[in-house]
Design an enzyme around this catalytic site. Sequence first.
Site: not given
Length: 177
Positions: A132-136
């Site tokens: 769940v790509p919160c780094h994006r």
Amino acid sequence: MHYTSFYQSPVGEILLASDDVGVVGIWFKGEKYYAYCLDKEYEPKETQSIREMKRWLDVYFQGKQPDFEPPIHMIGTAFQQEVWHILREIPYGTTTTYKEIARKIAQSKGIESMSAQAVGTAVGKNNLNLIVPCHRVVASNNSLAGYAGGIDKKITFLKLEGAFKDEYFVPKHSTAP
């Protein structure tokens, strides 16, 4: 009951947790919300979900977009779930802003606006880093602040995906390299 296992990644040790539904947690050692939501009693055990998550991480850390997804179990409030669903729609190799996520939620609810700060809080409580790509997610001013795993990891992941841009900057209070 939660089950746990560790994964040695290029950015350090990762704790993986699953339940009978799927992976519930992916935490970097030392991160702000480490083991957040993990049951007080858990069993070290490599479940099928954890094995699939490790395979996914192997592909990801080779700099490739995985073409499969292990079973996951997102545990959070209705608002957090809504934010996390939007995070999962951010394509590999791209970024979006907290403000844009807030705009999408407001639009879906038929309201004029939504707080980007509330979105940021929900993004920060994401227990499923990377998948769940919160780094994006970046700030509207291109700041890379706000990653529970550490700004250095956020930069690494954006570079790995080819999404890092020269105009991004790290706030002075950050500990990134």
